[in-house]
Scaffold this active site. Structure first.
Site, PDB file in Angstrom:
ATOM      1  N   CYS A 115       0.773  -1.244   0.035  1.00  0.00           N
ATOM      2  CA  CYS A 115       0.050  -0.040  -0.012  1.00  0.00           C
ATOM      3  C   CYS A 115       0.765   1.274   0.032  1.00  0.00           C
ATOM      4  O   CYS A 115       0.151   2.290  -0.360  1.00  0.00           O
ATOM      5  CB  CYS A 115      -1.033  -0.127   1.189  1.00  0.00           C
ATOM      6  SG  CYS A 115      -2.166  -1.206   1.353  1.00  0.00           S
ATOM      7  N   HIS A 194      12.580   1.350   5.271  1.00  0.00           N
ATOM      8  CA  HIS A 194      11.933  -0.376   4.877  1.00  0.00           C
ATOM      9  C   HIS A 194      12.705  -1.217   5.733  1.00  0.00           C
ATOM     10  O   HIS A 194      13.968  -0.980   6.381  1.00  0.00           O
ATOM     11  CB  HIS A 194      12.985  -0.450   3.358  1.00  0.00           C
ATOM     12  CG  HIS A 194      12.454  -1.911   2.930  1.00  0.00           C
ATOM     13  ND1 HIS A 194      12.010  -3.210   3.491  1.00  0.00           N
ATOM     14  CD2 HIS A 194      12.031  -2.137   1.479  1.00  0.00           C
ATOM     15  CE1 HIS A 194      11.770  -4.148   2.513  1.00  0.00           C
ATOM     16  NE2 HIS A 194      11.703  -3.389   1.425  1.00  0.00           N
ATOM     17  N   HIS A 278      -2.077  20.050   6.276  1.00  0.00           N
ATOM     18  CA  HIS A 278      -2.807  18.785   6.026  1.00  0.00           C
ATOM     19  C   HIS A 278      -2.032  17.307   5.974  1.00  0.00           C
ATOM     20  O   HIS A 278      -0.867  17.327   5.942  1.00  0.00           O
ATOM     21  CB  HIS A 278      -3.271  18.832   4.709  1.00  0.00           C
ATOM     22  CG  HIS A 278      -4.114  20.306   4.529  1.00  0.00           C
ATOM     23  ND1 HIS A 278      -5.183  20.659   4.730  1.00  0.00           N
ATOM     24  CD2 HIS A 278      -3.553  21.425   3.925  1.00  0.00           C
ATOM     25  CE1 HIS A 278      -5.472  21.810   4.573  1.00  0.00           C
ATOM     26  NE2 HIS A 278      -4.620  22.546   3.790  1.00  0.00           N
ATOM     27  N   HIS A 282      -2.536   6.800   4.928  1.00  0.00           N
ATOM     28  CA  HIS A 282      -3.042   6.021   4.140  1.00  0.00           C
ATOM     29  C   HIS A 282      -4.467   5.435   4.786  1.00  0.00           C
ATOM     30  O   HIS A 282      -4.399   4.997   5.895  1.00  0.00           O
ATOM     31  CB  HIS A 282      -2.130   4.801   3.969  1.00  0.00           C
ATOM     32  CG  HIS A 282      -2.455   3.503   3.550  1.00  0.00           C
ATOM     33  ND1 HIS A 282      -3.442   3.318   2.528  1.00  0.00           N
ATOM     34  CD2 HIS A 282      -2.393   2.329   4.233  1.00  0.00           C
ATOM     35  CE1 HIS A 282      -3.757   2.120   2.336  1.00  0.00           C
ATOM     36  NE2 HIS A 282      -3.035   1.203   3.531  1.00  0.00           N
ATOM     37  N   HIS A 311     -14.251   5.759   4.675  1.00  0.00           N
ATOM     38  CA  HIS A 311     -16.009   5.193   4.807  1.00  0.00           C
ATOM     39  C   HIS A 311     -16.428   5.503   3.571  1.00  0.00           C
ATOM     40  O   HIS A 311     -17.072   4.456   2.990  1.00  0.00           O
ATOM     41  CB  HIS A 311     -16.435   6.342   5.480  1.00  0.00           C
ATOM     42  CG  HIS A 311     -17.965   6.165   5.523  1.00  0.00           C
ATOM     43  ND1 HIS A 311     -18.964   6.961   4.845  1.00  0.00           N
ATOM     44  CD2 HIS A 311     -18.734   5.825   6.556  1.00  0.00           C
ATOM     45  CE1 HIS A 311     -20.214   6.665   5.255  1.00  0.00           C
ATOM     46  NE2 HIS A 311     -20.259   5.995   6.019  1.00  0.00           N
ATOM     47  N   ASN A 315     -10.367   0.551   1.828  1.00  0.00           N
ATOM     48  CA  ASN A 315      -8.883   0.773   1.619  1.00  0.00           C
ATOM     49  C   ASN A 315      -8.575   0.535   0.040  1.00  0.00           C
ATOM     50  O   ASN A 315      -8.710  -0.595  -0.483  1.00  0.00           O
ATOM     51  CB  ASN A 315      -8.127  -0.409   2.411  1.00  0.00           C
ATOM     52  CG  ASN A 315      -6.688  -0.279   2.239  1.00  0.00           C
ATOM     53  OD1 ASN A 315      -6.315   0.239   1.471  1.00  0.00           O
ATOM     54  ND2 ASN A 315      -6.244  -0.965   3.168  1.00  0.00           N
TER      55      ASN A 315
END
Length: 383
Positions: A115, A194, A278, A282, A311, A315
């Protein structure tokens, strides 16, 4: 849930588990699953998966080219990321074929990177734009559900069924000085972390077969703890790039003292609200957003874009951070000089951050994903 029951693949306990997850997930009733999943039994095939990919990618790209008036043949760099669906020819080749892109285009197809791959794709495009002058780069981020729905009863593998939904994004980047006046944002920083060298982190999001030979993506119970540790490493690098000096001094002084006193000192969490107006966190799930809201000491309005994206769209994997940015734009909140922090987590395990600065007061793009529903949001969520 009705379709899942009708497939006959799930035990009653697995159906009940999925129902409970859905009720507490933060997803609404208007998210999308691919057309193949609406059949009973589901139409799981390579052709159906390609159909899903084409519908999402081509839809996003048609919109991008229409909004920017850029000729597809002017694109010099193409980066596509999709973690679980990597056919031959590749997704990037499908785009080249569809839009008849030029023969010397530099195209890349990123697979299996989870993702957070959208930020990785932007980073790759940025590096390519530093090398190749006066050109455009397009980054397409998506995920494919058709061939990756899990039809078994392992609870750790059932969670993705409840959270992942259809979605995708297409972003245009330019290094042409003539495009500065019409550009929305300037990319300031990309920070990538990572933790694949650690076995637990490497296996916390893992595609494998269950005891019956059915393939799915297993989510470890250690996932949130590993995400938290990876985030700490990421912000340790990001902090000096974006935070005021006063916050940097407090943060690093605490780190030094903590080392000297064997971890007895509570770590200082920098106030990133001093660095960003802002936040695009994710939309991996309610737990992810809750955890970052708490750990970064954010207010409900700072995580509103993430919660509302979860909502409305679920995802959508690597593209979710772009749905969130579109939400902020649709609400008319993006002003010139505002700074945005996009942060995403992905298998491997990775935490990646991208920082953007608004070059003007940004209005929503035509045919924005929020165009037909923004007035309904924010909604009150009850878990």
């Amino acid at each position: 849930m009705d379709h899942s029951r009708l497939t006959g693949d799930f035990e009653d306990s697995a159906l009940e588990f999925q129902r409970k997850i859905l009720e507490r997930s933060g997803l609404g009733d208007d998210t999308y699953v691919p057309e193949a999943m609406h059949h009973v039994p589901p139409r799981i095939s390579m052709a159906a998966a390609r159909e899903e990919a084409e519908q999402v990618m081509f839809g996003a790209l048609d919109n991008l080219f229409a909004n920017t008036s850029v000729n597809p043949k002017d694109i010099g760099i193409l980066v596509v990321n999709c973690s679980l669906f990597n056919p031959t020819p590749s997704l990037s080749a499908m785009i080249v074929n569809k839009y008849k892109l030029r023969g010397n285009i530099r195209s890349y197809n990123l697979g299996g990177m989870g993702c957070s791959a959208g930020v990785i794709a932007v980073d790759l495009a940025k590096d390519m734009l530093l090398v190749h002058r006066k050109t455009y780069a397009v980054v397409v981020s998506t995920e494919n559900i058709t061939q990756n729905w899990y039809f078994g009863n392992n609870k750790a593998m059932l969670i993705p069924n409840c959270l992942f939904r259809v979605g995708g994004s297409a972003v245009l980047l330019s290094n042409k000085s003539s495009d500065k006046r019409r550009s929305k944002y300037r990319l300031s920083h990309v920070v990538r972390t990572h933790r694949g060298a650690d076995d637990k982190a490497f296996r916390c999001v893992y595609q494998e077969e269950d005891d019956t030979g059915r393939t799915g993506v297993s989510l470890s119970k250690d996932l949130m703890a590993i995400a938290g540790e990876t985030l700490k490493t990421n912000i340790t690098t990001l902090g000096p790039l974006v935070l005021p000096i006063s916050e940097q001094i407090l943060f690093f002084t605490t780190l030094v003292v903590k080392k000297l006193f064997n971890g007895k000192v509570k770590p200082y969490i920098p106030d990133f609200k001093l660095a960003f107006e802002h936040f695009c966190i994710h939309a991996g799930g309610r737990a992810v957003i809750d955890e970052l809201e708490k750990n970064l000491q954010l207010s409900p309005v700072h995580v509103e874009a993430s919660r509302m994206t979860l909502h409305r769209f679920g995802n959508t994997s690597s593209s979710s951070i772009w749905y969130e940015l579109a939400y902020i734009e649709a609400k008319g909140r993006m002003r010139r000089g505002n700074r945005v922090w996009q942060i995403a987590f992905g298998s491997g395990f990775k935490c990646n951050s991208a920082v953007w600065e608004a070059l003007r007061n940004v209005k929503p793009s035509k045919n924005s994903p929020w165009e037909d529903c923004i007035d309904k949001y924010p909604v009150t969520l009850s878990y």
